[in-house]
Every structure is written in C-alpha cells, then in structure tokens.
Design an enzyme around this catalytic site. Structure first.
Site, PDB file in Angstrom:
ATOM      1  N   TYR A 127      35.698  27.957  45.448  1.00 30.33           N
ATOM      2  CA  TYR A 127      36.326  28.810  46.721  1.00 30.33           C
ATOM      3  C   TYR A 127      36.830  28.163  48.137  1.00 30.33           C
ATOM      4  CZ  TYR A 127      37.113  31.503  42.383  1.00 30.33           C
ATOM      5  OH  TYR A 127      37.439  32.103  41.186  1.00 30.33           O
ATOM      6  N   HIS A 171      43.846  40.212  41.830  1.00 30.86           N
ATOM      7  CA  HIS A 171      42.625  39.513  41.327  1.00 30.86           C
ATOM      8  C   HIS A 171      42.554  39.148  42.891  1.00 30.86           C
ATOM      9  CE1 HIS A 171      43.933  38.043  37.038  1.00 30.86           C
ATOM     10  NE2 HIS A 171      44.067  39.375  37.316  1.00 30.86           N
ATOM     11  N   ASN A 193      47.973  35.259  42.330  1.00 31.23           N
ATOM     12  CA  ASN A 193      47.308  34.735  42.764  1.00 31.23           C
ATOM     13  C   ASN A 193      46.407  35.221  44.638  1.00 31.23           C
ATOM     14  OD1 ASN A 193      49.836  32.976  41.423  1.00 31.23           O
ATOM     15  ND2 ASN A 193      50.829  33.829  43.200  1.00 31.23           N
ATOM     16  N   GLY A 234      56.418  32.755  37.357  1.00 28.70           N
ATOM     17  CA  GLY A 234      55.507  32.115  37.513  1.00 28.70           C
ATOM     18  C   GLY A 234      54.446  32.222  37.310  1.00 28.70           C
ATOM     19  N   ALA A 284      60.618  27.815  40.215  1.00 24.15           N
ATOM     20  CA  ALA A 284      60.824  29.325  40.945  1.00 24.15           C
ATOM     21  C   ALA A 284      61.521  29.075  42.180  1.00 24.15           C
ATOM     22  CB  ALA A 284      59.609  29.952  41.346  1.00 24.15           C
TER      23      ALA A 284
HETATM   24  C1  BV8 Z   1      39.361  42.618  32.271  1.00 27.78           C
HETATM   25  C2  BV8 Z   1      41.618  35.416  40.260  1.00 27.78           C
HETATM   26  C3  BV8 Z   1      38.571  44.455  31.666  1.00 27.78           C
HETATM   27  C4  BV8 Z   1      40.121  34.272  39.855  1.00 27.78           C
HETATM   28  C5  BV8 Z   1      42.014  34.882  38.030  1.00 27.78           C
HETATM   29  C6  BV8 Z   1      37.155  37.899  25.756  1.00 27.78           C
HETATM   30  C7  BV8 Z   1      36.241  37.987  26.069  1.00 27.78           C
HETATM   31  C8  BV8 Z   1      36.007  38.559  27.350  1.00 27.78           C
HETATM   32  C9  BV8 Z   1      37.141  39.055  27.984  1.00 27.78           C
HETATM   33  C10 BV8 Z   1      38.363  38.830  27.447  1.00 27.78           C
HETATM   34  C11 BV8 Z   1      38.382  38.711  26.239  1.00 27.78           C
HETATM   35  N1  BV8 Z   1      39.446  39.103  25.583  1.00 27.78           N
HETATM   36  C12 BV8 Z   1      40.306  39.439  26.799  1.00 27.78           C
HETATM   37  C13 BV8 Z   1      39.844  39.088  28.144  1.00 27.78           C
HETATM   38  C14 BV8 Z   1      39.877  40.193  28.809  1.00 27.78           C
HETATM   39  C15 BV8 Z   1      39.569  38.979  29.782  1.00 27.78           C
HETATM   40  C16 BV8 Z   1      41.177  37.684  29.278  1.00 27.78           C
HETATM   41  O1  BV8 Z   1      42.390  38.270  29.774  1.00 27.78           O
HETATM   42  N2  BV8 Z   1      40.862  36.939  29.499  1.00 27.78           N
HETATM   43  C17 BV8 Z   1      41.451  35.441  28.768  1.00 27.78           C
HETATM   44  C18 BV8 Z   1      41.074  33.827  29.267  1.00 27.78           C
HETATM   45  C19 BV8 Z   1      41.580  35.763  27.197  1.00 27.78           C
HETATM   46  N3  BV8 Z   1      40.531  39.472  31.645  1.00 27.78           N
HETATM   47  C20 BV8 Z   1      39.260  39.989  32.407  1.00 27.78           C
HETATM   48  O2  BV8 Z   1      38.280  39.316  32.272  1.00 27.78           O
HETATM   49  C21 BV8 Z   1      40.363  40.338  32.943  1.00 27.78           C
HETATM   50  N4  BV8 Z   1      39.561  41.248  33.744  1.00 27.78           N
HETATM   51  O3  BV8 Z   1      39.891  42.916  31.503  1.00 27.78           O
HETATM   52  O4  BV8 Z   1      38.675  43.623  32.461  1.00 27.78           O
HETATM   53  C22 BV8 Z   1      37.412  45.334  32.064  1.00 27.78           C
HETATM   54  C23 BV8 Z   1      37.792  46.888  32.239  1.00 27.78           C
HETATM   55  C24 BV8 Z   1      36.934  47.353  32.334  1.00 27.78           C
HETATM   56  C25 BV8 Z   1      35.723  47.116  32.511  1.00 27.78           C
HETATM   57  C26 BV8 Z   1      35.739  46.213  33.670  1.00 27.78           C
HETATM   58  C27 BV8 Z   1      36.408  45.324  33.262  1.00 27.78           C
HETATM   59  C28 BV8 Z   1      40.098  39.709  34.602  1.00 27.78           C
HETATM   60  C29 BV8 Z   1      41.143  38.615  34.878  1.00 27.78           C
HETATM   61  C30 BV8 Z   1      41.417  38.117  36.175  1.00 27.78           C
HETATM   62  C31 BV8 Z   1      40.693  36.606  36.230  1.00 27.78           C
HETATM   63  N5  BV8 Z   1      41.144  36.285  37.656  1.00 27.78           N
HETATM   64  N6  BV8 Z   1      42.071  34.759  39.152  1.00 27.78           N
HETATM   65  C32 BV8 Z   1      41.191  32.340  40.674  1.00 27.78           C
HETATM   66  O5  BV8 Z   1      41.874  32.304  41.030  1.00 27.78           O
HETATM   67  O6  BV8 Z   1      40.053  31.712  40.567  1.00 27.78           O
HETATM   68  S1  BV8 Z   1      42.811  34.843  36.537  1.00 27.78           S
HETATM   69  C33 BV8 Z   1      44.532  34.092  36.627  1.00 27.78           C
HETATM   70  O7  BV8 Z   1      44.690  33.253  35.917  1.00 27.78           O
HETATM   71  C34 BV8 Z   1      45.366  34.242  37.348  1.00 27.78           C
HETATM   72  O8  BV8 Z   1      44.683  35.229  38.741  1.00 27.78           O
HETATM   73  C35 BV8 Z   1      46.637  34.255  36.591  1.00 27.78           C
HETATM   74  O9  BV8 Z   1      46.235  35.764  36.155  1.00 27.78           O
HETATM   75  C36 BV8 Z   1      45.469  33.617  35.095  1.00 27.78           C
HETATM   76  C37 BV8 Z   1      46.385  33.320  34.601  1.00 27.78           C
HETATM   77  O10 BV8 Z   1      47.311  32.115  36.177  1.00 27.78           O
HETATM   78  P1  BV8 Z   1      48.533  32.297  35.836  1.00 27.78           P
HETATM   79  O11 BV8 Z   1      48.510  32.630  37.356  1.00 27.78           O
HETATM   80  O12 BV8 Z   1      49.759  32.682  35.223  1.00 27.78           O
HETATM   81  O13 BV8 Z   1      48.806  30.268  35.979  1.00 27.78           O
HETATM   82  P2  BV8 Z   1      48.982  29.848  34.779  1.00 27.78           P
HETATM   83  O14 BV8 Z   1      48.300  28.213  35.555  1.00 27.78           O
HETATM   84  O15 BV8 Z   1      48.435  29.930  33.360  1.00 27.78           O
HETATM   85  O16 BV8 Z   1      50.389  29.616  34.587  1.00 27.78           O
HETATM   86  C38 BV8 Z   1      51.100  29.654  36.001  1.00 27.78           C
HETATM   87  C39 BV8 Z   1      53.132  29.031  34.830  1.00 27.78           C
HETATM   88  O17 BV8 Z   1      53.968  29.056  35.749  1.00 27.78           O
HETATM   89  C40 BV8 Z   1      53.065  28.694  33.463  1.00 27.78           C
HETATM   90  O18 BV8 Z   1      53.949  29.572  32.771  1.00 27.78           O
HETATM   91  C41 BV8 Z   1      54.199  27.043  34.223  1.00 27.78           C
HETATM   92  O19 BV8 Z   1      54.757  27.699  33.176  1.00 27.78           O
HETATM   93  C42 BV8 Z   1      54.518  27.900  35.243  1.00 27.78           C
HETATM   94  N7  BV8 Z   1      54.828  27.245  36.303  1.00 27.78           N
HETATM   95  C43 BV8 Z   1      54.643  26.160  36.857  1.00 27.78           C
HETATM   96  N8  BV8 Z   1      55.058  25.458  37.795  1.00 27.78           N
HETATM   97  C44 BV8 Z   1      56.570  26.213  37.729  1.00 27.78           C
HETATM   98  C45 BV8 Z   1      56.445  27.454  37.087  1.00 27.78           C
HETATM   99  N9  BV8 Z   1      57.192  28.652  37.389  1.00 27.78           N
HETATM  100  C46 BV8 Z   1      58.387  28.751  37.395  1.00 27.78           C
HETATM  101  N10 BV8 Z   1      58.612  27.287  38.538  1.00 27.78           N
HETATM  102  C47 BV8 Z   1      57.344  25.975  38.742  1.00 27.78           C
HETATM  103  N11 BV8 Z   1      57.923  25.360  40.124  1.00 27.78           N
END
Ligand code: BV8
Length: 233
Positions: A56, A109, A92, A175, A219
């Site tokens: 970080y 987040h 973000n 995004g 975007a």
């Molecule tokens: C919670 C901060 C509940 C950190 C992030 C099984 C086991 C354990 C947990 C789970 C499970 N199944 C589900 C879960 C829940 C879990 C989850 O969803 N896991 C996933 C992997 C399945 N979620 C959690 O744990 C969340 N908490 O559920 O708590 C709870 C309930 C009760 C009590 C307590 C708790 C918390 C999740 C937060 C994690 N932190 N970020 C850091 O930044 O380091 S996650 C991080 O990845 C992001 O914040 C975001 O949320 C996520 C996805 O990232 P994106 O922003 O979408 O980026 P990505 O690269 O994926 O995609 C980019 C997109 O942009 C693409 O589509 C691309 O095409 C597009 N793009 C690219 N360039 C461009 C563009 N678009 C436009 N223009 C461009 N130029």
C-alpha cells in the site's frame, strides 16, 4: 435520455486506468508474485504485515505521479450542474475523483490517503508510508494499517448506499468488472426498485446482463459524452 432526478454512480478501477493507475485485472503483471486476494485480506496482513504495508505504501506513493482524467472531471461537472440528487460511490482507494473536482465521494472500500489505527480504531488522513510503523495521531500506538476494506471486511456506509439505491431512478456503473460483492450487486438492488441502469465500461462486465443499457469504450470518452446528455435535459 429521460429526465432523472436521483442518480447513484458506482465507479471502479477502470475510471482511473487512463490516468495510469493499473486496474486489478491488468495489475496481475504489477503484482504477479501475489494475488490481490492474498495481499488485500486481514489474514495476509497478519501473516506478513511488512509485505502488505509496502504494497500500500507503493500504491499511495504512486498517486503523486498521476492525475485525474476527463472521466473524473466530467463527474465533477455533473455534481456541480445536475439539479437533482447525486451520490458518487467509488470502489477505488485513489483520490482522483477529489482531484478531478468531486466534493462528495463515498469511498466504500476506504482510501490510500487514510490510516486506520488497530488500537483505538480511529481513522486519520494520511499521506506518508506506514511500513516504518509511525505512531497513531490519536493514541500514539504504532498500530496504523491502511484504511482500506479487505476481502472479508465490511465496506463503509452500506446503509447509506442501499438507502440511495432504493430511491434512485438512475444507476450508472463506470469502469468496474462486477467481480466483487456487495458492489457488484448494486445494479440488481437499483433495478428491483425501478431504476434505469446503465453500464459504461471498456468491455461487458461480469454483470452486464443486469443492465438495461450499456456502452463500451474508454471512460475518458464515454463519461463526458454521457454527462453532456444527462445535463441537456
Ligand atoms: C464483504 C480495496 C461481507 C482494496 C477491494 C468467498 C469467500 C470469502 C468472501 C467472499 C466469497 N464470495 C464472495 C465473497 C465476498 C467478497 C467477494 O466478493 N469476493 C470475490 C473475489 C468473489 N467480498 C468481500 O469480502 C467484501 N466484503 O463481503 O463483507 C461481510 C458481511 C458481514 C460482515 C462482515 C463482512 C469486501 C470486498 C472489498 C475488497 N477490497 N479493494 C484495494 O484496493 O487494495 S476489492 C477491489 O476489487 C476493488 O475495490 C473492486 O471492488 C474490486 C474489483 O475491482 P474493479 O474496480 O472492478 O477493477 P477490475 O480490475 O476488476 O475491473 C476493471 C474494469 O474496468 C474492467 O471491467 C475493465 O474492462 C474496465 N476498464 C479498464 N480500462 C478501462 C475500463 N473501463 C473504462 N475505461 C477504461 N479505460
């Protein structure tokens, strides 16, 4: 574009991509030796705090080398000129929305420029490294961690977000891959309450089928165009 009065916008890493901040998907290259889930978890932090604090520190430091792009600036213009209610929720942890001019940003987040004390649980604005274990500005304990929501942790202000989603007449996702919950479920929440739903993304996201309308492209091009349309009514 019909008249809208209450808009909720969700942004993800894709809105910062044209500013030079790697998204998580392409970030594999940047962090090929660890998966985000390994580093962005309380277990990962407990296992190897130095690795996580450095991860970080590196991202916080990189912020000073990038700037907002036309997508961030267009959303700030929308906030200023839109006569209805607007809630901007971002996944973000960068500060590009603020530097692009947005005054009200909900970082569900957390933020790179904030530190959370694991002793007194107070959050403090922070723009320095944490790997050298500085004292908490409030309780002085050397217990600061990134104020970032990791996997398994509860995102911030969920009640406020769901209240806005239930009232919204327009939900726009910009995004984001729709890979992570609960953010990825917001489109369904908005839709079930009657909102029109729009996806602005480089490519169809994992949740694209939930959206009533989607436009694909960078975007920096799509968002200013879309904001112009909304403000024309
Ligand atoms: C919670 C901060 C509940 C950190 C992030 C099984 C086991 C354990 C947990 C789970 C499970 N199944 C589900 C879960 C829940 C879990 C989850 O969803 N896991 C996933 C992997 C399945 N979620 C959690 O744990 C969340 N908490 O559920 O708590 C709870 C309930 C009760 C009590 C307590 C708790 C918390 C999740 C937060 C994690 N932190 N970020 C850091 O930044 O380091 S996650 C991080 O990845 C992001 O914040 C975001 O949320 C996520 C996805 O990232 P994106 O922003 O979408 O980026 P990505 O690269 O994926 O995609 C980019 C997109 O942009 C693409 O589509 C691309 O095409 C597009 N793009 C690219 N360039 C461009 C563009 N678009 C436009 N223009 C461009 N130029």
């Amino acid at each position: 574009m019909a008249e809208f009065e209450r808009i909720v916008i969700l942004t993800g890493a894709g809105i910062s991509a044209e500013s030079g901040i790697d998204t998580f998907r392409s970030a594999g290259g940047l962090w090929e030796q660890h998966r985000v889930e390994d580093v962005a978890t309380p277990e990962g932090f407990a296992r190897d705090p130095d690795l996580v604090l450095n991860f970080y520190d590196m991202r916080r430091e990189a912020l000073s080398k990038v700037g907002p792009n036309p997508a961030h600036e267009a959303l700030a213009r929308l906030e200023t000129e839109f006569a209805g209610e607007l809630l901007l929720v971002t996944q973000n942890v960068d500060d590009l929305h603020e530097r692009g001019g947005s005054r009200h940003v909900l970082h569900m987040h957390g933020e790179l420029k904030s530190a959370l004390c694991t002793s007194c649980e107070m959050r403090s604005p922070w723009d320095a490294p944490l790997s050298d274990r500085p004292p908490c500005p409030v309780c002085r304990a050397p217990s600061l961690r990134p104020d970032v929501v990791w996997f398994g942790e509860m995102p911030y202000q969920m009640n406020r977000i769901y209240a806005s989603l239930s009232e919204a007449d327009l939900f726009v996702s910009i995004g984001t891959s729709g890979a992570v919950y609960p953010a990825a479920g917001f489109v369904q929440e908005a839709r079930v309450h009657g909102a029109h739903t729009v996806e602005l993304n480089l490519e169809p996201s994992e949740g694209n089928h939930f959206f009533a309308e989607s436009r694909h492209g960078p975007a920096g091009t799509l968002v200013p165009q879309w904001v112009d349309e909304v403000l024309q009514h």
